[in-house]
Motif scaffolding. Structure first.
Motif, short mmCIF file in Angstrom:
data_model
loop_
_atom_site.label_atom_id
_atom_site.label_comp_id
_atom_site.label_asym_id
_atom_site.label_seq_id
_atom_site.Cartn_x
_atom_site.Cartn_y
_atom_site.Cartn_z
N ALA A 151 0.83 -1.21 0.00
CA ALA A 151 0.00 0.00 0.00
C ALA A 151 0.86 1.26 0.00
CB ALA A 151 -0.93 -0.01 1.21
N CYS A 152 1.90 1.28 0.82
CA CYS A 152 2.74 2.49 0.94
C CYS A 152 3.56 2.74 -0.32
CB CYS A 152 3.66 2.37 2.14
SG CYS A 152 2.77 2.30 3.71
N LEU A 153 4.30 1.74 -0.76
CA LEU A 153 5.10 1.89 -1.98
C LEU A 153 4.21 2.02 -3.21
CD1 LEU A 153 8.11 -0.53 -1.47
CD2 LEU A 153 8.13 1.95 -1.50
N GLY A 154 3.10 1.30 -3.19
CA GLY A 154 2.17 1.39 -4.31
C GLY A 154 1.64 2.80 -4.50
N ALA A 155 1.34 3.49 -3.40
CA ALA A 155 0.85 4.87 -3.50
C ALA A 155 1.91 5.78 -4.09
CB ALA A 155 0.43 5.37 -2.12
N ILE A 156 3.14 5.62 -3.64
CA ILE A 156 4.22 6.48 -4.14
C ILE A 156 4.50 6.22 -5.61
CG2 ILE A 156 6.69 6.98 -3.91
CD1 ILE A 156 6.31 6.40 -0.87
N VAL A 157 4.60 4.96 -5.98
CA VAL A 157 4.90 4.62 -7.37
C VAL A 157 3.74 5.00 -8.28
CG1 VAL A 157 5.35 2.70 -8.95
CG2 VAL A 157 6.55 2.82 -6.77
N TRP A 158 2.51 4.77 -7.83
CA TRP A 158 1.35 5.14 -8.65
C TRP A 158 1.29 6.65 -8.83
CZ3 TRP A 158 -1.66 3.01 -12.01
CH2 TRP A 158 -2.87 3.60 -12.36
N TRP A 159 1.62 7.41 -7.79
CA TRP A 159 1.61 8.87 -7.88
C TRP A 159 2.72 9.37 -8.80
CZ3 TRP A 159 4.89 12.67 -5.31
CH2 TRP A 159 4.43 13.97 -5.45
N LEU A 160 3.92 8.81 -8.67
CA LEU A 160 5.05 9.28 -9.46
C LEU A 160 4.97 8.86 -10.92
CD1 LEU A 160 8.04 8.67 -7.03
CD2 LEU A 160 7.10 10.87 -7.73
N ILE A 161 4.61 7.63 -11.19
CA ILE A 161 4.73 7.09 -12.54
C ILE A 161 3.43 6.50 -13.08
CG2 ILE A 161 5.95 5.39 -13.97
CD1 ILE A 161 8.24 5.59 -11.90
N GLY A 162 2.79 5.64 -12.29
CA GLY A 162 1.67 4.84 -12.77
C GLY A 162 0.51 5.62 -13.34
N PHE A 163 0.05 6.64 -12.62
CA PHE A 163 -1.11 7.42 -13.08
C PHE A 163 -0.82 8.11 -14.40
CE2 PHE A 163 -4.18 10.95 -12.90
CZ PHE A 163 -5.33 10.22 -12.70
N GLY A 164 0.39 8.63 -14.54
CA GLY A 164 0.77 9.29 -15.80
C GLY A 164 0.80 8.32 -16.97
N LEU A 165 1.30 7.11 -16.73
CA LEU A 165 1.32 6.11 -17.80
C LEU A 165 -0.07 5.61 -18.14
CD1 LEU A 165 4.43 3.92 -16.92
CD2 LEU A 165 4.21 5.60 -18.74
N SER B 71 -10.18 21.86 -6.77
CA SER B 71 -11.26 22.46 -5.98
C SER B 71 -12.39 21.47 -5.69
CB SER B 71 -11.82 23.69 -6.69
OG SER B 71 -12.38 23.32 -7.93
N GLU B 72 -12.75 20.67 -6.63
CA GLU B 72 -13.83 19.72 -6.42
C GLU B 72 -13.33 18.38 -5.87
OE1 GLU B 72 -17.07 20.40 -6.74
OE2 GLU B 72 -16.51 22.45 -7.23
N GLY B 73 -12.08 18.06 -6.11
CA GLY B 73 -11.53 16.82 -5.60
C GLY B 73 -11.79 15.61 -6.47
N TYR B 74 -12.46 15.77 -7.61
CA TYR B 74 -12.76 14.63 -8.46
C TYR B 74 -11.49 13.98 -9.02
CZ TYR B 74 -17.55 16.33 -8.36
OH TYR B 74 -18.78 16.74 -7.94
N ASP B 75 -10.53 14.81 -9.35
CA ASP B 75 -9.29 14.26 -9.92
C ASP B 75 -8.53 13.44 -8.88
OD1 ASP B 75 -9.49 15.43 -12.56
OD2 ASP B 75 -9.26 17.33 -11.51
N TRP B 76 -8.47 13.92 -7.66
CA TRP B 76 -7.78 13.16 -6.62
C TRP B 76 -8.57 11.93 -6.23
CZ3 TRP B 76 -2.95 14.05 -6.35
CH2 TRP B 76 -2.45 15.33 -6.57
N ALA B 77 -9.88 12.01 -6.24
CA ALA B 77 -10.70 10.83 -5.95
C ALA B 77 -10.50 9.77 -7.02
CB ALA B 77 -12.17 11.22 -5.85
N GLY B 78 -10.40 10.19 -8.27
CA GLY B 78 -10.12 9.25 -9.36
C GLY B 78 -8.75 8.61 -9.21
N TRP B 79 -7.78 9.43 -8.80
CA TRP B 79 -6.44 8.90 -8.57
C TRP B 79 -6.47 7.84 -7.47
CZ3 TRP B 79 -3.55 8.53 -4.19
CH2 TRP B 79 -2.24 8.13 -4.36
N PHE B 80 -7.14 8.14 -6.36
CA PHE B 80 -7.19 7.21 -5.24
C PHE B 80 -7.91 5.93 -5.60
CE2 PHE B 80 -8.87 5.48 -1.29
CZ PHE B 80 -7.70 5.39 -0.55
#
Length: 117
Positions: free
Chosen positions: A29-43, A74-83
């Motif tokens: 969970a911890c490393l997954g969040a970091i890697v997904w934030w840094l690289i995964g979501f963009g790919l 402002s709405e948080g939809y993008d961060w909710a989608g990321w999570f």
């Protein structure tokens, strides 16, 4: 999901390996969040100018100036989608951790977990 997988895997390993498997689930969970934030979501998502197979636009990767724009957060939809997508990426790594329980060194498993996430 992580807690459920952790409990399932803790029940399938010998008592001496319970702490090891629970640590692997936590690090997923911890490393997954970091890697997904840094690289995964963009790919996975990129931007609208990318090809149809993989995202490569700079705006999809971490620490981009667009992430802090008022219209983006402002709405948080993008961060909710990321999570939401992060939880599935982390679950994919955790599912495999049950298959390699008691068979894989921690260092090798962490490398694998970063790659699959």
């Amino acid at each position: 999901m992580q807690t459920g997988f952790g409990m399932l895997e803790a029940g399938t390993v010998r008592a001496k390996n319970t702490k090891n498997i629970l640590l692997k689930n936590l690090l997923d969970a911890c490393l997954g969040a970091i890697v997904w934030w840094l690289i995964g979501f963009g790919l996975a998502y990129g931007d609208s100018n990318d090809n149809i197979f993989i995202g490569t636009g700079a705006s999809g990767f971490a620490i981009h100036s667009r992430d802090w724009a008022a219209s983006y957060t402002s709405e948080g939809y993008d961060w909710a989608g990321w999570f939401f997508q992060f939880t599935f990426a982390a679950a994919a790594a955790t599912i495999v951790s049950g298959g390699v329980a008691e068979r894989c060194a921690l260092g090798a498993y962490l490398i694998y977990s970063c790659v699959i996430t």
